[in-house]
Motif scaffolding. Sequence first.
Motif, PDB file in Angstrom:
ATOM      1  N   UNK A  12       0.798  -1.225   0.000  1.00 30.06           N
ATOM      2  CA  UNK A  12       0.000   0.000   0.000  1.00 30.06           C
ATOM      3  C   UNK A  12       0.836   1.284   0.000  1.00 30.06           C
ATOM      4  N   UNK A  13       2.033   1.255   0.588  1.00 31.63           N
ATOM      5  CA  UNK A  13       2.788   2.489   0.799  1.00 31.63           C
ATOM      6  C   UNK A  13       4.147   2.523   0.109  1.00 31.63           C
ATOM      7  N   UNK A  14       4.318   1.764  -0.947  1.00 33.30           N
ATOM      8  CA  UNK A  14       5.583   1.805  -1.677  1.00 33.30           C
ATOM      9  C   UNK A  14       5.337   1.533  -3.156  1.00 33.30           C
ATOM     10  N   UNK A  15       6.385   1.631  -3.938  1.00 36.45           N
ATOM     11  CA  UNK A  15       6.320   1.362  -5.377  1.00 36.45           C
ATOM     12  C   UNK A  15       6.640  -0.098  -5.675  1.00 36.45           C
ATOM     13  N   UNK A  16       6.707  -0.925  -4.664  1.00 37.37           N
ATOM     14  CA  UNK A  16       7.068  -2.332  -4.824  1.00 37.37           C
ATOM     15  C   UNK A  16       6.275  -3.050  -5.910  1.00 37.37           C
TER      16      UNK A  16
END
Length: 152
Positions: A50-54
């Motif tokens: 949810x909180x990264x560009x992974x």
Amino acid sequence: MKLSGTIFSNVLEKDIGITIITPNDLSKQKQYKVAYVLHRLCGNNKTWLDYSMLPVYAIEGNTIYVLPDAERSFYTNMKYGFPYFDYITEELPLICKNFFPISSHQEDTIILGGSMGGYGALKCTLSKTEQYGICGTFSSYCLLVTYSHRLC
């Protein structure tokens, strides 16, 4: 491809959350690198999703990202709780290798995390040096305790 749900852990003796992100063109004929991505204290197995560009990085990459849930365990075998260290370092890699074409080479095995997850990544890497080729930590929580002794 993003897979998210729960698996049953024999080590933990319970269902536990997990998210796995793979390249879109996943092939059984190829061996992929694996990255175990550990969440922070207030996170879970979906935090990095949810909180990264992974997810974007994984689309055309050569790495399978495994995001396990470890609750507030600090990735440790707890005296009055669950053996999360054993789950992360022993059972989880076996489960993942049974379902995905993951390389068994140390240099293809990555563990990383932020805050509590960074502590977990360091703990796993320093405890199982033969298992991980790369360790990444971000804002790792580490407690340095010093003792002073008076010599008489």
